[in-house]
Design an enzyme around this catalytic site. Sequence first.
Site, short mmCIF file in Angstrom:
data_model
loop_
_atom_site.label_atom_id
_atom_site.label_comp_id
_atom_site.label_asym_id
_atom_site.label_seq_id
_atom_site.Cartn_x
_atom_site.Cartn_y
_atom_site.Cartn_z
N ASP A 92 31.88 14.80 9.68
CA ASP A 92 32.60 16.02 9.25
C ASP A 92 33.97 15.45 9.31
O ASP A 92 34.36 14.53 9.44
CB ASP A 92 32.84 17.37 9.92
CG ASP A 92 33.30 16.53 11.07
OD1 ASP A 92 34.27 15.44 11.54
OD2 ASP A 92 33.45 17.85 12.42
N GLY A 95 38.04 19.29 9.49
CA GLY A 95 39.20 20.34 9.35
C GLY A 95 38.74 21.74 9.86
O GLY A 95 39.67 22.17 10.59
N PHE A 96 37.09 22.20 10.87
CA PHE A 96 36.68 22.75 11.42
C PHE A 96 37.84 23.33 13.05
O PHE A 96 38.44 24.12 13.28
CB PHE A 96 35.39 23.04 11.97
CG PHE A 96 34.90 24.07 13.00
CD1 PHE A 96 34.51 25.53 12.44
CD2 PHE A 96 34.90 23.87 14.33
CE1 PHE A 96 34.35 26.48 13.22
CE2 PHE A 96 34.32 25.10 14.70
CZ PHE A 96 33.81 26.21 14.04
N GLY A 226 31.54 27.96 6.98
CA GLY A 226 32.33 28.64 7.46
C GLY A 226 31.29 30.06 7.43
O GLY A 226 31.62 31.34 7.47
N ASP A 276 23.09 20.56 11.62
CA ASP A 276 23.69 20.86 12.93
C ASP A 276 24.00 21.58 13.65
O ASP A 276 24.24 22.44 13.23
CB ASP A 276 24.33 19.38 13.15
CG ASP A 276 26.27 20.57 12.79
OD1 ASP A 276 26.97 20.26 13.48
OD2 ASP A 276 26.47 20.58 11.47
N CYS A 315 7.68 16.25 23.63
CA CYS A 315 8.09 14.62 23.65
C CYS A 315 7.73 14.34 25.06
O CYS A 315 7.34 14.92 26.23
CB CYS A 315 9.66 14.40 23.76
SG CYS A 315 10.92 14.91 24.68
#
Length: 380
Positions: A92, A95-96, A226, A276, A315
């Site tokens: 990323d 920014g977040f 956002g 994600d 799994c």
Amino acid sequence: MTFELQHTDPYSSARAGIITTDHGQIKTPIFMPVGTCGSVKGVHFSELREQVKAQIILGNTYHLYLRPGLDTLRKAGGLHMFNTWDRPILTDSGGFQVFSLTSIRKLREEGCEFRSHIDGSKHIFTPENVMDTERIIGADIMMALDECPPGESDYQYAKNSLGLTQRWLDRCIKRFNETEPLYGHRQTLFPIVQGCKYKDLRQDAAKHVVDRLGMLNDGGGASIGGLAVGEPTEVMYEMIEVVNEILPKDRPRYLMGVGTPQNILEAIERGVDMFDCVMPTRNGRNAMLFTYQGTMNLRNKKWEQDFSPIDPDGCDIDRLHTKAYLHHLFKAQELLALQIASIHNLAFYLRLVTDARQHIEQGDFTQWKRSVINDLGRRI
């Protein structure tokens, strides 16, 4: 990076494709485990490969910039060499994280000035130095710097914020096109669609991204940011539909930071390819395990003498250990509990998107999604 659209669902916008990077292929729809500081919390890379079946992981620019720092990462040869993950990585823009530091950051046209949450030192992120930082980290897929406005933002704030994000995107693209990868593998840039909960702003943002994708030197997809930041779920789904009506079909679409298993299936139905979220590992560390039957709280006494596998269809680790054993580990506060639960949840998320892909290929995704969606939201 290239993207090949292979299958579409006849009854919805769900799609299956393949993203090809220099570090390998990614079959979509895909969920990407979050490796904030260059590691996925509590999960070794061998487990990510063999148990979780992760095809790509995330790194966080903000955290990696602060620790271990750019000098270390560059001398190591980038994040792939530093952490030994040999498959694709997405970063990323930071920014977040920066914009969530509301009390210790200042936003202006140049960029965002902020203080480190670690030691209080002052820093600034600009579109240019974020591109340089992501070049040094060396991720296969880079994000443009954006502002992520709160979900409850009023229209004028959201409009001003979007304008800033769009101007920053132009500067990001210019810097990206002016620079080259540092470690011999290609990198691509994804612009981010913002606009909060306002249809006209989201439409304007999506059109701007479509226009700018043609200016990139190397491929590129589109991120939807956002959302899942406080707005109602129905609004999130509406905004995804609004944006995906405009975004090109021959580029991958990434919904950032979302979400629950139900959120993921609903977004896949609306044409999203990549996801994600920290939820699988964060909830796992708190004894909450996702399954097709619903969510289990392994601290509950009902599991104390349940000697059935954690998930008989999961799994290897799920089939090896029992619910009673995992319950015991949580009650005893053993670190192994956090590890097993995190592996289970990540493996379940990857299984969910893999199953979705299979049903898209078979042409019965919509029917399958309807058959599982309600149970996914249950507490058991």
